[in-house]
Design a protein around this motif. Structure first.
Motif, short mmCIF file in Angstrom:
data_model
loop_
_atom_site.label_atom_id
_atom_site.label_comp_id
_atom_site.label_asym_id
_atom_site.label_seq_id
_atom_site.Cartn_x
_atom_site.Cartn_y
_atom_site.Cartn_z
N ILE A 184 0.84 -1.20 0.00
CA ILE A 184 0.00 0.00 0.00
C ILE A 184 0.87 1.25 0.00
O ILE A 184 0.57 2.24 -0.69
N GLU A 185 1.98 1.21 0.74
CA GLU A 185 2.87 2.37 0.79
C GLU A 185 3.44 2.68 -0.59
O GLU A 185 3.59 3.85 -0.95
N THR A 186 3.70 1.64 -1.38
CA THR A 186 4.18 1.84 -2.75
C THR A 186 3.13 2.53 -3.60
O THR A 186 3.42 3.48 -4.35
N LEU A 187 1.88 2.08 -3.47
CA LEU A 187 0.79 2.68 -4.24
C LEU A 187 0.57 4.14 -3.85
O LEU A 187 0.31 4.99 -4.71
N VAL A 188 0.68 4.43 -2.56
CA VAL A 188 0.50 5.81 -2.10
C VAL A 188 1.58 6.71 -2.68
O VAL A 188 1.29 7.82 -3.18
N GLN A 189 2.83 6.26 -2.65
CA GLN A 189 3.92 7.08 -3.17
C GLN A 189 3.79 7.29 -4.68
O GLN A 189 4.03 8.39 -5.19
N LEU A 190 3.40 6.25 -5.40
CA LEU A 190 3.21 6.38 -6.84
C LEU A 190 2.06 7.34 -7.14
O LEU A 190 2.14 8.16 -8.06
N ALA A 191 0.98 7.24 -6.36
CA ALA A 191 -0.18 8.10 -6.58
C ALA A 191 0.18 9.57 -6.37
O ALA A 191 -0.30 10.45 -7.11
N LEU A 192 1.01 9.86 -5.38
CA LEU A 192 1.41 11.25 -5.13
C LEU A 192 2.16 11.82 -6.33
O LEU A 192 1.94 12.97 -6.73
N VAL A 193 3.04 11.02 -6.91
CA VAL A 193 3.80 11.49 -8.07
C VAL A 193 2.89 11.65 -9.28
O VAL A 193 3.02 12.61 -10.05
N LEU A 194 1.96 10.72 -9.45
CA LEU A 194 1.08 10.74 -10.62
C LEU A 194 -0.12 11.66 -10.46
O LEU A 194 -0.93 11.80 -11.37
N LYS A 195 -0.27 12.25 -9.26
CA LYS A 195 -1.33 13.21 -8.98
C LYS A 195 -2.72 12.59 -9.12
O LYS A 195 -3.63 13.17 -9.72
#
Length: 221
Positions: free
Chosen positions: A46-57
């Motif tokens: 989940i932490e990976t998805l959160v970090q990717l989502a922040l970058v991808l807006k």
């Protein structure tokens, strides 16, 4: 490449990001991202998805939806039906592109353009809302909503007869929640009997940035 991998690829193209840049900004290795976007690569943290989502807006729930897209339960898979030669392609967000700002509590219309790129005409089909309320229970038994949701005025929209090669526009009216945040609504095509038309397809989504009147004033100022 799984549904998440395809989305990461397409979203990076939209934002002009390379895979190396995505890895650097998210703090995740390219191998970790590649594994998350590949069939058989295991479930991403989940932490990976959160970090990717922040970058991808985008909202992390959008990426989680894509992960679960490839993990449908057997009962759900039995309800799916893919006719030979039946294919669709996303054309454009006619209104409200991803990340578009909308006011808290406001109503708006989202329109997608989709093309029948197969050899089978579309008839007796519907676009259905796939959203579920995300809840947690506190120790006292209180039900708390994990994420704000867009509220569509309808849960189902009829897809007009669409001949092979034709492009159809599908619209849904939404009401934004009363609190700021990023919200996503997810939709997929179904036959009249409830079976999924394209069980492995990502489907359509409406992703907006809900802002307060004060934030809107700051942007205008």
């Amino acid at each position: 490449m799984n549904a998440l991998g395809r989305y990461l690829r397409d979203r990076c193209k939209e934002l002009g990001l390379t895979s190396s840049e995505l890895a650097r900004r998210s703090g995740k290795s390219r191998q970790t991202i590649l594994s998350a976007g590949t069939h058989g690569g295991g479930l991403p943290a989940i932490e990976t998805l959160v970090q990717l989502a922040l970058v991808l807006k985008v909202h992390p729930l959008r990426l989680m939806q894509l992960v679960f897209e490839d993990l449908e339960l057997p009962a759900r898979q039995q309800q799916a039906y893919r006719q030979r030669g039946d294919k669709s392609a996303f054309v454009a967000d006619v209104t409200i592109p991803d990340g578009h700002p909308v006011m808290v509590g406001s109503t708006f219309t989202k329109t997608w353009a989709v093309q029948n790129v197969g050899s089978v005409p579309w008839e007796d089909r519907y676009l259905n809302c796939m959203d579920d309320e995300l809840l947690v229970m506190t120790k006292s038994g209180e039900r708390l909503v994990v994420a704000q949701r867009l509220r569509p005025t309808v849960q189902q929209v009829a897809v007009p007869y669409t001949a092979p090669g034709a492009i159809v526009e599908l619209s849904v009216d939404f009401r934004a929640p009363d609190a700021p945040g990023t919200c996503v609504s997810y939709w997929k095509s179904h036959h009249a009997d409830g079976r999924l038309c394209f069980p492995k397809a990502v489907g359509l989504s409406c992703c907006v940035s809900v802002i307060s009147s004060r934030a809107a004033g700051d942007e205008l100022g």
